[in-house]
Design a protein around this motif. Structure first.
Motif, PDB file in Angstrom:
ATOM      1  N   ARG A 187      -4.394   0.722  -0.963  1.00 51.84           N
ATOM      2  CA  ARG A 187      -3.807  -0.738  -1.768  1.00 51.84           C
ATOM      3  C   ARG A 187      -3.251  -0.681  -3.334  1.00 51.84           C
ATOM      4  O   ARG A 187      -3.432   0.240  -4.557  1.00 51.84           O
ATOM      5  CB  ARG A 187      -4.348  -2.128  -1.124  1.00 51.84           C
ATOM      6  CG  ARG A 187      -4.273  -2.396  -0.190  1.00 51.84           C
ATOM      7  CD  ARG A 187      -5.611  -3.173   0.371  1.00 51.84           C
ATOM      8  NE  ARG A 187      -5.784  -4.006   1.739  1.00 51.84           N
ATOM      9  CZ  ARG A 187      -7.032  -2.715   1.817  1.00 51.84           C
ATOM     10  NH1 ARG A 187      -7.879  -1.906   1.436  1.00 51.84           N
ATOM     11  NH2 ARG A 187      -7.343  -2.909   3.737  1.00 51.84           N
TER      12      ARG A 187
ATOM     13  N   PRO B  72      -4.382  -0.340   6.046  1.00 47.75           N
ATOM     14  CA  PRO B  72      -4.208   0.748   5.695  1.00 47.75           C
ATOM     15  C   PRO B  72      -5.553   1.119   4.905  1.00 47.75           C
ATOM     16  O   PRO B  72      -5.952   2.097   4.488  1.00 47.75           O
ATOM     17  CB  PRO B  72      -4.190   0.335   3.657  1.00 47.75           C
ATOM     18  CG  PRO B  72      -4.573  -1.672   3.961  1.00 47.75           C
ATOM     19  CD  PRO B  72      -4.260  -1.525   5.595  1.00 47.75           C
TER      20      PRO B  72
ATOM     21  N   SER C 169       1.038  -1.106  -0.593  1.00 51.76           N
ATOM     22  CA  SER C 169      -0.141  -0.523  -0.023  1.00 51.76           C
ATOM     23  C   SER C 169       1.070   1.444  -0.249  1.00 51.76           C
ATOM     24  O   SER C 169       2.114   1.453   0.724  1.00 51.76           O
ATOM     25  CB  SER C 169      -0.883  -0.172   1.151  1.00 51.76           C
ATOM     26  OG  SER C 169      -0.065   0.291   2.491  1.00 51.76           O
TER      27      SER C 169
END
Length: 771
Positions: free
Chosen positions: A128, A121, A81
């Motif tokens: 990502r 994330p 990410s």
């Protein structure tokens, strides 16, 4: 049949592919910091960044995947990410790192003010991405942010950068900028102003209290100014501000803590505000987008002023033509990389070579604006007239290969860096030359007096567009402040040997300047290395403060950090570049030295990762393969340099076996794969070794050197035919295993005839004086 236009297009691409060195650049080589596999690599696998840059430019527009840990570049290929795209980056360093400022991120949906973490994330604005959607080349980077379905592209000019985002259809698309973000910490104060309906400007102060370089120990204290414009007019903007409690600590461990990030995630958002100053700010502009709608952002960066940032942008990027900016950036790289032209070798070897050359041209970067203004060591604005102010001088690393390489192909860069170090010593009133300079900071990182080496090497090679008397004054004050002095040793192996070498450099410089008293003084101190040689153990050994020998450990000279920095005595002990004959005498003669040295290489692991023998992953041994030339066995230099080139450098993400160290690891390869490398900068001698390529052409700078190009050609070269059988220089038989800098700069051709067995007679005697 093809028409004339089609033919012209085909011809263009044929010509481009034939003459474009930038097509061989793979910015992902070494783009790994701390991570699952990287943790096994000792000091990492390069720690480079894959984003867009220009040769020695001030800006670098690059993806950032992490703020914390030992992640100097802010990017790790192992991560999945991205938290944003910053406009400043460091390359190939440890010690937490710094920069990573002005972090831009395109998003959709709900506004989030915290980046989130690599593990989670979804809790922040990071996204990502898939590795198959990530591309990089010289001056260009591209990725698809899968959580938002946004394609991000970026390129750079020397003082500015440009991003192009392709959005999906969405009611709430956005470009947001984290003004507090900084690799290794945070900026401690920020300011942002909306100038008009498509422009913002501001600044970010980065002090030691906010971590950064050495988590504050590096004393980095700088302000980044920006002037940014957006192709889509503002209709809905805002600023988020985190209300940090009084006394909140802001070092790396604080900023990356869960509690701190929780506070940031709850930042107050104020819409359509004109001006804001605070301790943790971010800015966003929000808008609806159609499918595949492109929105661009461009920004000028300055370390001087907001006006400087604006002037930088308006000078370098006048419109919104992303492709045109990219084309000009690629041309800059082709011109820069074209200073060395290689033929032969495999496609992978060419990629390794030109990527190494590319990495050697990130630093020392421009620290001044397009008008020549820069912030000096006194905190005041100065105006350069005769040089470009440069910064990021990783001295202990780069004096060995990086600066000797630049003396050949970029002498102006060397001259700039010397002027920058000398004026910094004067402006800051430190009155000595810093060994690891970063944005005017005297970080004190590492050991030795590498600036003295760089000055001596340059001056001996005719690079002298600086105040030599002032440079000599500060060099002398440096070795007096940090040196072996009258005691003749520091008691530690690493510092005693490193200081002895730079004291030799002072002797050489004094001789060139007819300072006779200093010639003898520093020539005598250059022999200080002998004071730590213990004949009872046959090697160098540290001493206690009372002058007695430190206890010899069970593992002897293989003991890491035993009187040494980032090495053991076996590795550091070879560092007597200025007196190889004298050193060999201490070991019992050249044959015993050759045998020990050969064992040093044979015991290194096949992959040459971090180890107790020849440890190419770190700088103290980078001159060691060439010692065979000085000891009368040049065929072993040829053997081992080819081994290192093939075993320690690869066209892969894990293609560097240690920190890139601001160009040093790569510069070693460029020189060695070309067939040349110095043992002792300050001496104009280069050792000749076995080139990886069939032909190497160095383009010489007519402002400094009389020749136009120097060519090294090989006959019958291959991985097996690595041994030099005979040589010719400009058509005359040549039996030296070395060549002088002045000979190279006159231009000409050196032909090396190769074979699969050593010719143990070549290189041992002088057949004819070179013309």
């Amino acid at each position: 049949m093809i028409n004339r236009i089609q033919f012209s297009i085909i011809l263009f691409f044929v010509v481009f592919n034939c003459y474009s060195q930038s097509r061989y650049v793979n910015p992902f080589i070494g783009a790994v910091t701390s991570g699952e596999k990287a943790e096994t690599g000792g000091h990492g696998f390069g720690k480079t960044f894959p984003g867009a840059a220009t040769p020695f430019g001030l800006t670098q527009v690059s993806p950032n995947t992490i703020t914390g840990g030992d992640n100097g570049s802010g990017y790790n290929y192992e991560h999945t990410s991205i938290e944003g795209f910053a406009f400043t980056q460091m390359s190939g360093i440890g010690w937490y790192g710094d920069l990573g400022n002005f972090l831009v991120m395109p998003t959709t949906g709900e506004l989030k003010t915290s980046a989130g973490s690599p593990e989670h994330p979804e809790k922040g604005y990071r996204s990502r991405f898939s590795k198959k959607d990530e591309k990089a080349s010289a001056g260009y980077y591209e990725v698809v942010l899968s959580d938002y379905n946004i394609k991000a592209e970026m390129t750079a000019t020397p003082h500015s950068g440009m991003l192009r985002f392709t959005f999906p259809k969405h009611k709430k698309s956005r470009i947001q900028i984290d003004l507090a973000r900084r690799v290794g910490g945070t900026s401690t104060e920020q300011y942002v102003k909306v100038v008009d309906n498509h422009t913002i400007q501001g600044w970010m102060k980065c002090t030691p209290e906010g971590g950064g370089w050495g988590n504050g120990d590096g004393k980095a204290n700088y302000t980044v100014y920006f002037y940014a414009q957006f192709s889509k007019p503002f209709t809905d903007t805002g600023v988020w501000s985190c209300a940090l409690p009084e006394g909140q600590k802001r070092k790396l461990e604080d900023v990356t803590s869960a509690s701190y990030q929780e506070m940031v995630s709850k930042s107050v958002v104020t819409k359509n505000i004109g001006i804001k100053e605070g301790k943790h700010l971010g800015f966003y502009t929000e808008f609806p987008t159609q499918a595949n709608e492109q929105v661009l952002m461009k920004a000028g960066i300055s370390f001087v002023s907001m006006e400087g940032a604006k002037n930088n942008l308006e000078t370098e990027i006048k419109d919104w033509n992303f492709n045109n900016v990219l084309e000009q950036t690629q041309k800059r790289w082709d011109d820069a990389l074209g200073k060395i032209e290689v033929h032969g070798g495999t496609e992978d070897e060419k990629t390794v070579f030109y990527t190494a050359l590319y990495h050697s041209m990130i630093d020392p970067r421009d620290f001044s604006d397009v008008d020549g203004k820069y912030v000096g060591g006194d905190g005041h604005i100065h105006q350069t007239k005769d040089f470009t102010k440069r910064t990021v001088f990783s001295g202990w690393d780069v004096f060995r290969s990086q600066f000797p390489l630049q003396t050949i192909i970029n002498p102006t860069i060397v001259n700039d860096m010397i002027n920058s170090l000398v004026t910094l010593a004067e402006e800051s009133k430190q009155d000595y030359l810093e060994r690891w300079e970063f944005l005017n900071a005297y970080s004190g990182c590492m050991i030795g007096n590498p600036a003295v080496s760089v000055i001596t090497d340059a001056y001996m090679k005719g690079i002298s567009n600086f105040d030599i008397e002032k440079a000599y004054k500060y060099a002398r004050q440096t070795v007096e402040k940090f040196g072996n002095g009258e005691k003749g040793t520091t008691g530690e192996i690493s510092t005693t040997l490193e200081y002895a070498y730079t004291e030799w450099c002072m002797s050489q410089l004094a001789k060139r300047l007819n300072k006779t008293a200093d010639v003898d003084l520093y020539a005598h101190r250059a022999q200080s290395y002998r004071n730590l040689f213990d004949p009872t153990v046959g090697w160098f050994r540290p001493k206690e403060q009372d002058g007695t020998w430190s206890k010899w450990p069970e593992t002897g000279r293989l003991t890491q950090n035993y009187g040494c920095v980032e090495s053991n005595p076996y590795q550091q002990g070879w560092f007597v570049p200025h007196d190889v004959d004298g050193f060999a005498g201490l070991l019992g003669g050249k044959q015993k030295t050759i045998a020990d040295l050969n064992s040093f290489f044979e015991l290194a692991p096949e992959d040459m990762m971090w180890n107790n023998y020849y440890n190419h992953a770190n700088e103290p041994v980078h001159h060691v393969p060439f010692l065979f030339n000085r000891l009368g066995a040049p065929w072993l230099t040829q053997k081992w340099t080819r081994e290192i080139c093939s075993r320690a450098y690869h066209n892969s993400v894990y293609g560097l076996i240690g920190n890139e160290d601001v160009g040093q690891m790569s510069a070693w390869y460029v020189l060695t794969a070309s067939g040349l490398h110095p043992i002792c900068p300050g001496d104009t001698r280069y050792e000749i070794t076995s080139p990886v390529f069939d032909t190497i052409t160095f383009k010489l700078d007519p402002k400094y050197y009389p020749g136009t190009q120097f060519v090294i050609k090989t006959e019958n070269n291959s991985p097996e035919n690595r041994y030099i059988q005979k040589a010719e220089l400009n058509g005359v038989p040549y039996n030296n295993c070395f060549i002088d800098h002045n000979e190279i700069m006159r231009g000409g051709t050196l032909i090396l005839f190769m074979g699969n067995e050593p010719n143990k007679q070549w290189g041992l005697s002088k057949i004819v004086e070179s013309k």
